[in-house]
Design a protein around this motif. Structure first.
Motif, PDB file in Angstrom:
ATOM      1  N   UNK A   1       0.830  -1.205   0.000  1.00 55.66           N
ATOM      2  CA  UNK A   1       0.000   0.000   0.000  1.00 55.66           C
ATOM      3  C   UNK A   1       0.869   1.262   0.000  1.00 55.66           C
ATOM      4  N   UNK A   2       2.174   1.090  -0.164  1.00 50.43           N
ATOM      5  CA  UNK A   2       3.070   2.242  -0.217  1.00 50.43           C
ATOM      6  C   UNK A   2       2.883   2.971  -1.544  1.00 50.43           C
ATOM      7  N   UNK A   3       3.066   4.284  -1.536  1.00 52.56           N
ATOM      8  CA  UNK A   3       2.964   5.021  -2.801  1.00 52.56           C
ATOM      9  C   UNK A   3       4.182   4.729  -3.678  1.00 52.56           C
TER      10      UNK A   3
ATOM     11  N   UNK B   1      15.333   5.050   3.753  1.00 57.03           N
ATOM     12  CA  UNK B   1      15.331   6.326   4.485  1.00 57.03           C
ATOM     13  C   UNK B   1      14.088   7.149   4.159  1.00 57.03           C
ATOM     14  N   UNK B   2      13.690   7.191   2.881  1.00 56.03           N
ATOM     15  CA  UNK B   2      12.489   7.940   2.491  1.00 56.03           C
ATOM     16  C   UNK B   2      11.233   7.333   3.097  1.00 56.03           C
ATOM     17  N   UNK B   3      11.149   6.002   3.082  1.00 54.98           N
ATOM     18  CA  UNK B   3       9.976   5.327   3.658  1.00 54.98           C
ATOM     19  C   UNK B   3       9.894   5.610   5.146  1.00 54.98           C
ATOM     20  N   UNK B   4      11.025   5.558   5.815  1.00 50.11           N
ATOM     21  CA  UNK B   4      11.062   5.824   7.250  1.00 50.11           C
ATOM     22  C   UNK B   4      10.545   7.231   7.544  1.00 50.11           C
ATOM     23  N   UNK B   5      11.005   8.209   6.776  1.00 48.23           N
ATOM     24  CA  UNK B   5      10.554   9.593   6.965  1.00 48.23           C
ATOM     25  C   UNK B   5       9.079   9.745   6.615  1.00 48.23           C
ATOM     26  N   UNK B   6       8.652   9.059   5.553  1.00 47.50           N
ATOM     27  CA  UNK B   6       7.261   9.138   5.119  1.00 47.50           C
ATOM     28  C   UNK B   6       6.316   8.673   6.223  1.00 47.50           C
ATOM     29  N   UNK B   7       6.657   7.550   6.842  1.00 46.61           N
ATOM     30  CA  UNK B   7       5.786   7.015   7.889  1.00 46.61           C
ATOM     31  C   UNK B   7       5.979   7.730   9.220  1.00 46.61           C
TER      32      UNK B   7
ATOM     33  N   UNK C   1      20.207   1.589   2.567  1.00 43.58           N
ATOM     34  CA  UNK C   1      19.313   2.634   3.069  1.00 43.58           C
ATOM     35  C   UNK C   1      19.241   3.859   2.157  1.00 43.58           C
ATOM     36  N   UNK C   2      20.188   3.980   1.232  1.00 44.30           N
ATOM     37  CA  UNK C   2      20.193   5.109   0.307  1.00 44.30           C
ATOM     38  C   UNK C   2      19.938   4.668  -1.134  1.00 44.30           C
ATOM     39  N   UNK C   3      19.419   3.452  -1.311  1.00 46.94           N
ATOM     40  CA  UNK C   3      19.148   2.928  -2.653  1.00 46.94           C
ATOM     41  C   UNK C   3      17.645   2.806  -2.882  1.00 46.94           C
ATOM     42  N   UNK C   4      17.235   2.984  -4.110  1.00 43.95           N
ATOM     43  CA  UNK C   4      15.821   2.834  -4.469  1.00 43.95           C
ATOM     44  C   UNK C   4      15.523   1.346  -4.603  1.00 43.95           C
ATOM     45  N   UNK C   5      14.605   0.856  -3.768  1.00 41.76           N
ATOM     46  CA  UNK C   5      14.329  -0.581  -3.712  1.00 41.76           C
ATOM     47  C   UNK C   5      12.987  -0.910  -4.367  1.00 41.76           C
ATOM     48  N   UNK C   6      12.963  -2.043  -5.066  1.00 40.77           N
ATOM     49  CA  UNK C   6      11.719  -2.495  -5.679  1.00 40.77           C
ATOM     50  C   UNK C   6      10.646  -2.732  -4.627  1.00 40.77           C
ATOM     51  N   UNK C   7      11.047  -3.355  -3.531  1.00 43.01           N
ATOM     52  CA  UNK C   7      10.079  -3.692  -2.497  1.00 43.01           C
ATOM     53  C   UNK C   7       9.446  -2.432  -1.890  1.00 43.01           C
ATOM     54  N   UNK C   8      10.119  -1.294  -1.981  1.00 45.40           N
ATOM     55  CA  UNK C   8       9.591  -0.016  -1.498  1.00 45.40           C
ATOM     56  C   UNK C   8       8.976   0.802  -2.622  1.00 45.40           C
TER      57      UNK C   8
END
Length: 195
Positions: A60-62, A165-171, A152-159
């Motif tokens: 359900x992540x954007x 880091x972006x997901x952590x800040x987003x939530x 933590x600084x890479x764009x991941x498929x699962x995210x």
């Protein structure tokens, strides 16, 4: 992604979608839809873990929406996203192997691929194949710290394209934890029944 850049449009019809895909297509691939999501066969689905694919599709992540200039960089097959932490990891690894420039570049590409799909075991196999030999458990520990920073600084498929880091800040922005001060003689809020 198309709608992200075509502001004002709320949906795209099949004809317009086909025109857009055919105009911009640089790789041969097939698309299909379940009338909700558009899928592509660019990746060999047998090559990826089905549970990872389900996790990506069911998330359900954007989706990460890059800026226009960043997005167009990905049209270049040789484009390497800037990732200082991955560069630090490669610098660290250079102490433990004797590869030529082309081999180091190939290893960087393989490491980035492994990071994007979150498969540490494959990472260790890649390092072994490249002849990277850690001298001590301390070196392996240092490698893991560099590896985690790179992840933590890479764009991941699962995210869905976001970095951890972006997901952590987003939530973190969307979570509010009420803080209740516990009095001296009150029961602990953990439910232990102790004061």
């Amino acid at each position: 992604m198309y709608l992200h850049y075509k502001q004002g449009e709320t949906k795209i019809n099949k004809t317009k979608f086909k025109e857009t895909v055919y105009d911009s297509q640089v790789r041969s691939q097939t698309y299909w839809t379940d009338h909700v999501t558009i899928y592509s066969d660019y990746f060999d689905l047998n090559d990826l873990k089905s549970d990872l694919l389900l996790e990506i599709l069911d998330s359900d992540q954007p989706y990460y929406q890059p800026e226009r200039t960043e997005f167009f960089n990905y049209a270049d097959v040789d484009y390497k996203p800037i990732n200082a932490k991955l560069d630090d990891l490669m610098q660290f690894l250079s102490k433990f192997g004797s590869l030529n420039d082309e081999q180091w570049e190939d290893l960087r590409y393989e490491i980035l691929y492994v990071i994007e799909f979150g498969q540490l075991q494959e990472m260790l196999e890649e390092l072994d194949c490249a002849g990277i030999d850690f001298k001590s458990p301390k070196d392996l520990d240092k490698f893991m710290k560099h590896y985690i920073a790179a992840v933590n600084h890479s764009r991941l498929w699962v995210n869905r394209g976001h970095t951890p880091d972006e997901i952590s800040k987003l939530y973190a922005e969307n979570v509010h934890i009420p803080i209740k001060k516990v009095g001296r003689n009150e029961l602990c809020p953990c439910g232990s029944g102790k004061k």
